[in-house]
Design a protein around this motif. Sequence first.
Motif, short mmCIF file in Angstrom:
data_model
loop_
_atom_site.label_atom_id
_atom_site.label_comp_id
_atom_site.label_asym_id
_atom_site.label_seq_id
_atom_site.Cartn_x
_atom_site.Cartn_y
_atom_site.Cartn_z
N LEU A 17 9.54 -6.75 -15.93
CA LEU A 17 9.00 -6.00 -16.87
C LEU A 17 7.97 -4.96 -16.17
O LEU A 17 7.95 -4.11 -16.75
CB LEU A 17 8.16 -7.11 -17.74
N SER A 18 7.50 -5.24 -15.13
CA SER A 18 6.68 -4.15 -14.40
C SER A 18 7.43 -3.04 -14.04
O SER A 18 6.69 -1.93 -13.66
CB SER A 18 5.88 -4.80 -13.26
N SER A 19 8.65 -3.05 -13.78
CA SER A 19 9.41 -1.86 -13.41
C SER A 19 10.31 -1.24 -14.26
O SER A 19 11.15 -0.46 -14.19
CB SER A 19 10.37 -2.32 -12.11
N ASN A 20 10.47 -1.86 -15.51
CA ASN A 20 11.44 -1.48 -16.43
C ASN A 20 10.70 -1.28 -17.87
O ASN A 20 10.46 -2.40 -18.44
CB ASN A 20 12.60 -2.64 -16.58
N LYS A 21 10.40 0.03 -18.24
CA LYS A 21 9.55 0.25 -19.44
C LYS A 21 10.29 -0.23 -20.73
O LYS A 21 9.40 -0.82 -21.48
CB LYS A 21 9.21 1.64 -19.54
N SER A 22 11.46 -0.18 -20.79
CA SER A 22 12.21 -0.48 -22.09
C SER A 22 12.21 -2.18 -22.18
O SER A 22 11.99 -2.62 -23.29
CB SER A 22 13.81 -0.11 -22.07
N GLU A 23 12.40 -2.84 -21.10
CA GLU A 23 12.13 -4.29 -21.39
C GLU A 23 10.76 -4.47 -21.78
O GLU A 23 10.61 -5.71 -22.26
CB GLU A 23 12.59 -4.93 -19.86
N GLU A 24 9.78 -3.91 -21.06
CA GLU A 24 8.50 -4.10 -21.35
C GLU A 24 7.90 -3.81 -22.47
O GLU A 24 7.35 -5.06 -23.29
CB GLU A 24 7.41 -3.36 -20.42
N GLU A 25 8.67 -3.07 -23.31
CA GLU A 25 8.36 -2.56 -24.78
C GLU A 25 8.90 -3.55 -25.65
O GLU A 25 8.50 -4.10 -26.47
CB GLU A 25 8.80 -1.26 -25.00
N ALA A 26 10.14 -4.24 -25.20
CA ALA A 26 11.00 -5.19 -25.99
C ALA A 26 10.31 -6.41 -26.05
O ALA A 26 10.50 -7.33 -26.80
CB ALA A 26 12.47 -4.98 -25.78
N SER A 27 9.51 -6.70 -25.08
CA SER A 27 9.03 -8.13 -24.78
C SER A 27 7.96 -8.33 -25.52
O SER A 27 6.89 -7.57 -26.05
CB SER A 27 8.72 -8.47 -23.30
N ILE A 28 7.54 -9.49 -25.89
CA ILE A 28 6.51 -10.14 -26.80
C ILE A 28 5.86 -11.19 -26.29
O ILE A 28 6.40 -12.35 -26.22
CB ILE A 28 6.88 -10.40 -28.18
N ASP A 29 4.72 -11.10 -25.75
CA ASP A 29 3.81 -12.39 -25.26
C ASP A 29 3.40 -13.07 -26.53
O ASP A 29 3.22 -12.72 -27.66
CB ASP A 29 2.95 -12.10 -24.10
N ILE A 30 2.43 -14.09 -26.13
CA ILE A 30 1.83 -15.08 -27.27
C ILE A 30 0.81 -14.24 -28.10
O ILE A 30 0.61 -14.50 -29.06
CB ILE A 30 1.58 -16.43 -26.85
N GLU A 31 0.06 -13.40 -27.16
CA GLU A 31 -0.93 -12.80 -28.06
C GLU A 31 -0.71 -11.86 -28.73
O GLU A 31 -1.03 -11.67 -30.08
CB GLU A 31 -1.85 -12.10 -26.67
N ARG A 32 0.46 -11.00 -28.55
CA ARG A 32 1.19 -10.01 -29.09
C ARG A 32 1.73 -10.68 -30.48
O ARG A 32 1.70 -10.09 -31.62
CB ARG A 32 1.95 -9.06 -28.67
N TYR A 33 2.51 -11.74 -30.33
CA TYR A 33 2.98 -12.55 -31.29
C TYR A 33 2.07 -12.73 -32.41
O TYR A 33 2.74 -12.54 -33.74
CB TYR A 33 3.92 -13.66 -30.90
N ASN A 34 1.15 -13.51 -32.06
CA ASN A 34 0.25 -14.05 -33.06
C ASN A 34 -0.33 -12.61 -33.68
O ASN A 34 -0.65 -12.78 -34.99
CB ASN A 34 -1.03 -14.61 -32.32
N PHE A 35 -0.59 -11.44 -33.04
CA PHE A 35 -1.19 -10.43 -33.74
C PHE A 35 -0.25 -9.92 -34.55
O PHE A 35 -0.63 -9.54 -35.86
CB PHE A 35 -1.22 -9.31 -32.51
N LEU A 36 1.10 -9.55 -34.34
CA LEU A 36 2.05 -9.16 -35.36
C LEU A 36 2.18 -10.01 -36.61
O LEU A 36 2.31 -9.65 -37.85
CB LEU A 36 3.60 -9.15 -34.69
N VAL A 37 2.10 -11.41 -36.44
CA VAL A 37 2.07 -12.34 -37.69
C VAL A 37 0.87 -11.94 -38.50
O VAL A 37 1.04 -11.87 -39.60
CB VAL A 37 1.99 -13.84 -37.07
N ARG A 38 -0.29 -11.96 -37.77
CA ARG A 38 -1.54 -11.71 -38.76
C ARG A 38 -1.28 -10.23 -39.39
O ARG A 38 -1.56 -10.25 -40.66
CB ARG A 38 -2.52 -11.60 -37.87
N GLU A 39 -0.87 -9.43 -38.81
CA GLU A 39 -0.73 -7.97 -39.41
C GLU A 39 0.31 -8.07 -40.42
O GLU A 39 0.07 -7.37 -41.47
CB GLU A 39 -0.30 -7.00 -38.44
#
Length: 334
Positions: A17-39
Motif C-alpha cells: 500500500l505504501s508503494s502502490n497508490k492505486s492499491e492504497e486508494e482502493a483499500s478501506i480500513d475500519i475507520e474509513r469504513y465506519n465513516f462511509l457507513v455514516r455518510e
Amino acid sequence: MTQPAKTIFDEAWAAVLSSNKSEEEASIDIERYNFLVRELKKLKVKYASGETKTPFDYWFLQKYNIVIMESREWLVKPSSRKNASRFLKYVIVEDLFDVLHEAHQSIDHGTFDEMLVLLSNKYCNVSSEAVKTYMKLCQYCTNRDAMLQETLRIGLEQQELQPILPSLPSDVSDSYFSAHFEFINMHQNTCDGYAYIMVHWYLSNLFINLVPLHNIEPKNVATGLLDIYSTFGIPNFINAPFDVTYIYSVIKHINSVWQGAKSMVFRNSNDVENIHYDTSIMQHIIELCVNDADFQINWPLKLKYLQFKMNNQIKPGSDVSPCQEMFNMIGRRM
C-alpha cells in the motif's frame, strides 16, 4: 496459516500500500469504513426528505450501499439496475487476510486464477496483488510450486539444456500433427498476473503459437493448448521436456473437455533414447524476451506480434515461412 502468518501478511500488505497508490486508494480500513457507513446513512435520510441529490450524491450512491446480512450491516457496491439484487462486499484491510485465507482453504490450496475468480464474485476491492501477496506466504503452495519447478525443466537459467525428444511411435507417420511445447519463466517481469510464456510449435513446419500463462498448473496449460487445437486440430503426438506424469495430467484435462476426441500419443517413460532437436526456436524467443527492453513492457499483449513475426520469417534452408507452409499464403504485414 497461524496468527504469525497474519502478522507477516499485514506487514507485507502495508508495504504494498505504501508503494502502490492505486492499491492504497482502493483499500478501506475500519475507520474509513465506519465513516462511509455514516455518510451513506446521512445521505439516505437527506434523500428520503425530498432534497435534490447533487452529482456527488449520485456518484456516492453508485459506489456504496448498506445491506443487512448475518445480523450485521455490510458496506457493499451495488450492481447494475438490471441485476439490483446482486452486490459485492467491501473488505476492510484488517479483515483482508482472513478473507483470503478462507477462500484459499475453500478451494483446497487452489491456483491464483481460482482464488481470483472466487473472490471477485464476492468482493469488489480484493485485488490480484492481494491474492499474490497472500499466496507467497502459503507454505504448502510454496513447497508445491518448488517441487513442480524442480520436476519440470523451466526457468531461464535452464533453457540452455537440451531437452529429450523420443522417436515418434511407429503408428504416427504424419509429423504434421506432431507438436511440442515448452515454457519460458517470466517471473522477474510478471505482468497482469502472467508469469510464463508457453511456446508451442508443430514439428513439420515450425508454426509457432505463443500463449501467456498465469501459472503452469496442468489445467491452465491444457486451457492454453485447447485454444490452439480448437483452430488447428489436436495433434497425433505431443511432447514436452517434462516428466511423463505431468504431460499425462495435461492431456487428461484436455480430454475431459474435448470429449470424443482422438487420443494423443506421448512417450510412456522418462528413460528414453535421447534425440535432440533444434533448440534455436527457444533460444531466439528467450533472447527477445530477456534482452528486448521494449518487449518486456506489457509483454503478454506483444506476444501475438512476436508470433506473427516469427511465423512469417523464411525458415533456414527453405524458401517458405511457417505461415506459408501452414496456410499456403503469406501473412499480411502488420
